[in-house]
Design a protein around this motif. Structure first.
Motif, PDB file in Angstrom:
ATOM      1  N   ASN A   8     -11.993 100.949 120.763  1.00  0.00           N
ATOM      2  CA  ASN A   8     -12.397  99.905 121.598  1.00  0.00           C
ATOM      3  C   ASN A   8     -13.815  99.287 122.125  1.00  0.00           C
ATOM      4  OD1 ASN A   8     -11.466  98.540 124.840  1.00  0.00           O
ATOM      5  ND2 ASN A   8     -12.079 100.617 125.760  1.00  0.00           N
ATOM      6  N   ASP A   9     -14.057  97.716 121.774  1.00  0.00           N
ATOM      7  CA  ASP A   9     -14.560  97.226 121.154  1.00  0.00           C
ATOM      8  C   ASP A   9     -15.275  95.848 122.604  1.00  0.00           C
ATOM      9  OD1 ASP A   9     -17.073  95.876 119.854  1.00  0.00           O
ATOM     10  OD2 ASP A   9     -14.986  93.853 119.736  1.00  0.00           O
ATOM     11  N   GLU A  10     -16.339  96.189 123.199  1.00  0.00           N
ATOM     12  CA  GLU A  10     -17.085  95.584 125.183  1.00  0.00           C
ATOM     13  C   GLU A  10     -16.674  94.059 124.748  1.00  0.00           C
ATOM     14  OE1 GLU A  10     -18.901  95.632 128.431  1.00  0.00           O
ATOM     15  OE2 GLU A  10     -20.060  96.514 126.895  1.00  0.00           O
ATOM     16  N   ARG A  11     -16.969  93.441 122.862  1.00  0.00           N
ATOM     17  CA  ARG A  11     -17.401  91.989 122.594  1.00  0.00           C
ATOM     18  C   ARG A  11     -15.821  92.054 122.184  1.00  0.00           C
ATOM     19  NH1 ARG A  11     -17.850  90.034 118.077  1.00  0.00           N
ATOM     20  NH2 ARG A  11     -19.008  87.954 118.076  1.00  0.00           N
ATOM     21  N   SER A  12     -15.177  92.154 122.333  1.00  0.00           N
ATOM     22  CA  SER A  12     -13.616  91.584 122.055  1.00  0.00           C
ATOM     23  C   SER A  12     -12.504  92.107 122.816  1.00  0.00           C
ATOM     24  CB  SER A  12     -12.711  92.387 120.323  1.00  0.00           C
ATOM     25  OG  SER A  12     -13.187  92.823 119.465  1.00  0.00           O
ATOM     26  N   PHE A  13     -12.962  92.586 123.761  1.00  0.00           N
ATOM     27  CA  PHE A  13     -11.989  92.311 125.407  1.00  0.00           C
ATOM     28  C   PHE A  13     -12.458  91.265 126.150  1.00  0.00           C
ATOM     29  CE2 PHE A  13     -12.873  92.971 130.114  1.00  0.00           C
ATOM     30  CZ  PHE A  13     -10.992  93.706 129.909  1.00  0.00           C
ATOM     31  N   TYR A  14     -14.053  91.194 126.254  1.00  0.00           N
ATOM     32  CA  TYR A  14     -14.132  89.550 126.860  1.00  0.00           C
ATOM     33  C   TYR A  14     -13.608  88.675 126.190  1.00  0.00           C
ATOM     34  CZ  TYR A  14     -16.707  92.765 130.409  1.00  0.00           C
ATOM     35  OH  TYR A  14     -16.724  93.962 131.348  1.00  0.00           O
ATOM     36  N   GLN A  15     -14.088  88.488 124.865  1.00  0.00           N
ATOM     37  CA  GLN A  15     -13.075  87.301 123.875  1.00  0.00           C
ATOM     38  C   GLN A  15     -12.018  86.924 125.090  1.00  0.00           C
ATOM     39  OE1 GLN A  15     -14.134  88.268 119.833  1.00  0.00           O
ATOM     40  NE2 GLN A  15     -16.308  87.060 119.932  1.00  0.00           N
ATOM     41  N   HIS A  16     -11.181  88.176 124.595  1.00  0.00           N
ATOM     42  CA  HIS A  16      -9.798  88.134 125.510  1.00  0.00           C
ATOM     43  C   HIS A  16      -9.463  87.829 126.730  1.00  0.00           C
ATOM     44  CE1 HIS A  16      -8.461  89.040 120.945  1.00  0.00           C
ATOM     45  NE2 HIS A  16      -8.799  90.637 121.194  1.00  0.00           N
ATOM     46  N   CYS A  45      -9.437  97.201 129.884  1.00  0.00           N
ATOM     47  CA  CYS A  45      -9.064  97.467 130.675  1.00  0.00           C
ATOM     48  C   CYS A  45     -10.112  98.773 132.038  1.00  0.00           C
ATOM     49  CB  CYS A  45      -9.472  96.284 131.815  1.00  0.00           C
ATOM     50  SG  CYS A  45      -6.820  96.808 133.039  1.00  0.00           S
ATOM     51  N   PHE A  46     -10.713  98.557 133.254  1.00  0.00           N
ATOM     52  CA  PHE A  46     -10.452  99.750 133.601  1.00  0.00           C
ATOM     53  C   PHE A  46      -9.737 100.247 134.212  1.00  0.00           C
ATOM     54  CE2 PHE A  46     -12.300 101.916 137.932  1.00  0.00           C
ATOM     55  CZ  PHE A  46     -13.086 102.331 137.726  1.00  0.00           C
ATOM     56  N   ASN A  47      -9.506 100.990 134.227  1.00  0.00           N
ATOM     57  CA  ASN A  47      -8.338 102.231 134.670  1.00  0.00           C
ATOM     58  C   ASN A  47      -7.121 101.995 134.368  1.00  0.00           C
ATOM     59  OD1 ASN A  47      -9.666 104.855 134.733  1.00  0.00           O
ATOM     60  ND2 ASN A  47     -10.231 103.883 137.425  1.00  0.00           N
ATOM     61  N   GLY A  48      -6.765 100.420 133.769  1.00  0.00           N
ATOM     62  CA  GLY A  48      -5.049  99.823 133.616  1.00  0.00           C
ATOM     63  C   GLY A  48      -4.642  99.068 135.453  1.00  0.00           C
ATOM     64  N   LEU A  49      -5.911  98.593 135.723  1.00  0.00           N
ATOM     65  CA  LEU A  49      -6.394  97.883 136.976  1.00  0.00           C
ATOM     66  C   LEU A  49      -5.469  96.785 136.565  1.00  0.00           C
ATOM     67  CD1 LEU A  49      -6.761  98.037 140.037  1.00  0.00           C
ATOM     68  CD2 LEU A  49      -9.123  97.060 139.682  1.00  0.00           C
ATOM     69  N   CYS A  50      -4.282  95.928 137.387  1.00  0.00           N
ATOM     70  CA  CYS A  50      -4.223  94.384 137.143  1.00  0.00           C
ATOM     71  C   CYS A  50      -4.902  93.896 138.523  1.00  0.00           C
ATOM     72  CB  CYS A  50      -2.956  94.172 137.812  1.00  0.00           C
ATOM     73  SG  CYS A  50      -2.651  92.742 136.888  1.00  0.00           S
ATOM     74  N   ARG A  51      -5.747  93.081 138.136  1.00  0.00           N
ATOM     75  CA  ARG A  51      -6.388  92.279 139.308  1.00  0.00           C
ATOM     76  C   ARG A  51      -6.471  90.883 138.885  1.00  0.00           C
ATOM     77  NH1 ARG A  51     -12.014  95.006 141.041  1.00  0.00           N
ATOM     78  NH2 ARG A  51     -12.660  93.823 138.990  1.00  0.00           N
ATOM     79  N   VAL A  60     -10.714  92.173 136.141  1.00  0.00           N
ATOM     80  CA  VAL A  60     -11.660  93.446 135.924  1.00  0.00           C
ATOM     81  C   VAL A  60     -12.162  93.589 134.281  1.00  0.00           C
ATOM     82  CG1 VAL A  60     -10.036  95.805 135.888  1.00  0.00           C
ATOM     83  CG2 VAL A  60      -8.734  94.167 136.387  1.00  0.00           C
ATOM     84  N   PRO A  61     -13.271  94.927 134.716  1.00  0.00           N
ATOM     85  CA  PRO A  61     -14.182  94.426 133.361  1.00  0.00           C
ATOM     86  C   PRO A  61     -13.633  95.667 132.524  1.00  0.00           C
ATOM     87  CG  PRO A  61     -14.614  95.809 135.275  1.00  0.00           C
ATOM     88  CD  PRO A  61     -13.734  94.903 135.849  1.00  0.00           C
ATOM     89  N   PHE A  62     -14.369  96.258 131.741  1.00  0.00           N
ATOM     90  CA  PHE A  62     -14.249  96.717 129.890  1.00  0.00           C
ATOM     91  C   PHE A  62     -14.121  97.935 130.759  1.00  0.00           C
ATOM     92  CE2 PHE A  62     -16.297  98.637 126.482  1.00  0.00           C
ATOM     93  CZ  PHE A  62     -15.236  98.319 125.363  1.00  0.00           C
TER      94      PHE A  62
END
Length: 187
Positions: A8-16, A45-51, A60-62
């Motif tokens: 799990n990579d934070e940088r990749s998450f925000y790029q995607h 994302c955080f807890n599988g939240l959809c927002r 939703v944050p990382f």
């Protein structure tokens, strides 16, 4: 189902997430790329939240998972979903046949109602309840068991049952089960 495990990579998450929001903005939210990105974001994302925020962006944050298992083959679901239709419309415009079974899970009757750019007000709750009550086929609805939700659905002829709903998402860490209502009609 075959899965792959990814770091799990934070940088990749925000790029995607940025790419996914650009697809939404460009009207390409129904593309295969958008579907793949949504799956990735929802698992990461955080807890599988959809927002989505008021601009319609996924916000939703990382999530701080060490690693995540991603399914790679969904072919076993193809036959199951062949006769399903997924839509994103106002409830009043859904094409429903008289005998269709409806399971509804509208936003909970809580202070936070900004689930989407339009929000979900008490008037939306009442309109949804009236629409569901008018359906001649079987209807099941779940919501938080607030006094006004219980009164609304009882007034419309629903049978009410209560259950303890688990909480998987909490900004405070409190995962205490909440009292929920299961409202049933024509079943």
């Amino acid at each position: 189902m075959p899965t792959i495990k990814m770091k799990n990579d934070e940088r990749s998450f925000y790029q995607h997430r940025s790419r996914f929001n650009k697809l939404i903005k460009d009207g390409k939210w129904q593309s295969a790329e958008a579907a793949q990105l949504f799956y990735y974001l929802n698992r990461t994302c955080f807890n599988g939240l959809c927002r989505f925020n008021q601009s319609g962006e996924f916000n939703v944050p990382f999530g701080k998972h060490e690693s995540i298992n991603y399914a790679t083959d969904f072919s076993r679901f193809r036959r199951l979903f062949d006769n399903w239709t997924f839509t994103n419309n106002d409830i009043g415009s859904l094409p429903i046949a008289p005998a269709d079974f409806i399971y509804a899970d509208p936003p909970y009757d809580v202070d936070f109602t900004t689930y989407s750019s339009g929000g979900f007000s008490w008037d939306d709750q009442v309109r949804t309840a009236d629409w569901l009550a008018a359906h001649p086929g079987p209807v099941v609805l779940s919501n938080q068991a607030t006094t006004r939700i219980v009164e609304l659905y009882e007034k419309l002829g629903f049978t009410i049952d209560y259950l303890a709903g688990p909480r998987r998402i909490s900004c405070t860490g409190d995962r205490t089960a909440a009292r929920e209502v299961l409202a049933v009609k024509n079943l």
